[in-house]
Scaffold this active site. Structure first.
Site, PDB file in Angstrom:
ATOM      1  N   GLY A   1       0.839  -1.202   0.000  1.00 46.07           N
ATOM      2  CA  GLY A   1       0.000   0.000   0.000  1.00 46.07           C
ATOM      3  C   GLY A   1       0.864   1.236   0.000  1.00 46.07           C
TER       4      GLY A   1
ATOM      5  CD  GLU B   1      -5.688   9.832  -5.732  1.00 47.76           C
ATOM      6  OE1 GLU B   1      -4.946  10.778  -6.049  1.00 47.76           O
ATOM      7  OE2 GLU B   1      -6.738   9.540  -6.344  1.00 47.76           O
TER       8      GLU B   1
END
Ligand code: COS
Length: 395
Positions: free
Chosen positions: A141, A377
């Site tokens: 991630g 993001e």
């Protein structure tokens, strides 16, 4: 935007009449078309393809892309103004818009060949097709360089294998920019970007995430099983993928900051309205300092977020000429605006009391939608890492 000398309160930041027009058009569309359907799509979790198509017709799905490639040919400030208005009405539509504009169109426009622009950018920027971006994997991630998916060159095709997760818009996307490892020994320098066509063999969708918020934006896993990607669909050179991912995320973070601002404003405006009307102990609740100071903090953080976002938008605009990075401005805007969205949504629930907790009002949706802006993001922790490294001269 025009900056003029102003009153004692500081300089006046005045939008040009063109920017005002774009903001008004987005506001009218969002209030008339999205507010009435936001709750229904939040509850069903369905992807709102019809309204997304309308947003394409309005030019909202490729705002900064030149008209010759299907876009609206406007600047970054126009983009953030429009996105803020869309998200004020419904953040889920905003996610789809942000991914399409910042992560897909921006990547192809900046790094694609003319053939790739004709084939992929034109339909996506015009809103006829939906674009997505896939970096994250189940075990990768924030630490984006540790991905496990692989792409192996065989003749004039790459064979892609792997599982990517948390891909926004994936359930509906026609094209997805997928980052995969072509040379694992080179770590982040061994990552390459590919444009994946979702109607081709070897591509499939995994489970759709049952999310807390932005429920209509559609997020799923994607599976690549011997997906054959022609060399001409590789985006830029082998090994450039990580840089492309980061450059594109800089643009994306301005989009998410604008989304956060829209959510914060929606929460704030509802709170002002409620504080003016609702009475307790014989007076309007806005007259209690416990409420009014909350409203003051919300407003101040919203306006500070707006300034950081406009600064980032202007830095991005400038970079179109100079090529300079705007990483710092984008990360600061995203960090501050997303924490402002959470702060304002949290305060709005408290100000509304039981009604803030009820599905009869959209306040609880703002609360659920705000949280993701601190996560996707790049989490707030990653933004702090990026900002501090740049300021300390460590990168
Ligand atoms: N623009 C251009 N280049 C960049 C860049 C940027 N914004 N950020 C990093 N780079 C480049 C660096 O210059 C470096 O280049 P070299 O290979 O020439 O040395 C390279 O990328 C690696 O950078 P760095 O060493 O900083 O990488 P790290 O592995 O330490 O990680 C972070 C950097 C953590 C900031 C990055 O992995 C990140 O942003 N993670 C979050 C990912 C994310 O947002 N995921 C959500 C996906 S979308 S839901």
């Amino acid at each position: 935007m025009v900056i003029t000398e102003g009153s004692n309160a500081g300089p006046n930041l005045t939008l040009t009449s063109e920017h005002e027009m774009i903001r008004q058009a987005a506001r009218d569309f969002a209030q008339n078309e999205l507010v009435p359907i936001a709750t229904e799509f939040d509850e069903s979790g369905d992807f709102p393809i019809n309204s997304i198509r309308k947003m394409g017709e309005m030019g909202f799905m490729g705002i900064e892309i030149p008209e010759e490639y299907g876009g609206a040919g406007l600047d970054t400030l126009s983009y953030v103004l429009a996105l803020e208005e869309i998200c004020k009405a419904d953040a889920a539509h905003g996610t789809i818009m942000s991914v399409n504009n910042s992560l897909f169109c921006h990547a192809i426009y900046r790094f694609g060949t003319e053939e790739q622009k004709a084939k992929f950018l034109l339909p996506v920027a015009s809103g006829k097709c939906v674009g997505a971006y896939s970096l994250t994997e189940p075990m990768s991630g924030s630490d984006a360089a540790t991905m496990r998916s692989r792409a192996v060159l065989e003749g004039d095709e790459y064979v892609l294998n792997g599982r990517k997760s948390w891909v926004s818009s994936a359930p509906y996307a026609d094209y997805i920019i997928v980052f995969s490892m072509t040379d694992p020994e080179k770590m982040h320098r061994g990552i390459t970007a590919f444009i994946v066509e979702t109607d081709q063999p070897g591509f499939s969708r995994g489970k759709t995430e049952p999310k807390l918020g932005i429920r209509a934006s559609g997020t799923s896993e994607i599976l690549l099983e011997n997906y054959r990607c022609p060399v001409e669909n590789r985006l830029s050179d082998e090994g450039q993928g990580f840089k492309i991912a980061m450059v594109v995320l800089d643009a994306g973070r301005i989009g998410i900051a604008s989304q956060a601002l829209g959510i914060a404003e929606a929460a704030y405006e509802a709170s002002i309205e409620y504080a003016r009307q609702r009475e307790a102990f014989g007076q309007k609740i806005g007259e209690f300092q416990g409420i009014s100071f909350k409203l003051a903090d919300m407003k101040t953080r919203i306006e500070a977020s707006r300034l950081l976002i406009y600064q980032a938008a202007l830095a991005k605009e400038k970079s179109k000429v100079t090529g300079a990075r705007y990483t710092l401005e984008a990360s600061m805007a995203k960090l501050y605006a997303s924490e402002t969205a959470m702060f304002c949504a949290h305060a709005a629930v408290q100000i509304h009391g039981g009604m803030g907790y009820s599905k009869e009002l959209p306040i609880e949706r703002y609360f659920r939608d705000a949280k993701i802006t601190e996560i996707y993001e790049g989490t707030s922790e990653i933004q702090r890492l990026v900002i501090s490294r740049l300021e300390l001269g460590l990168r």
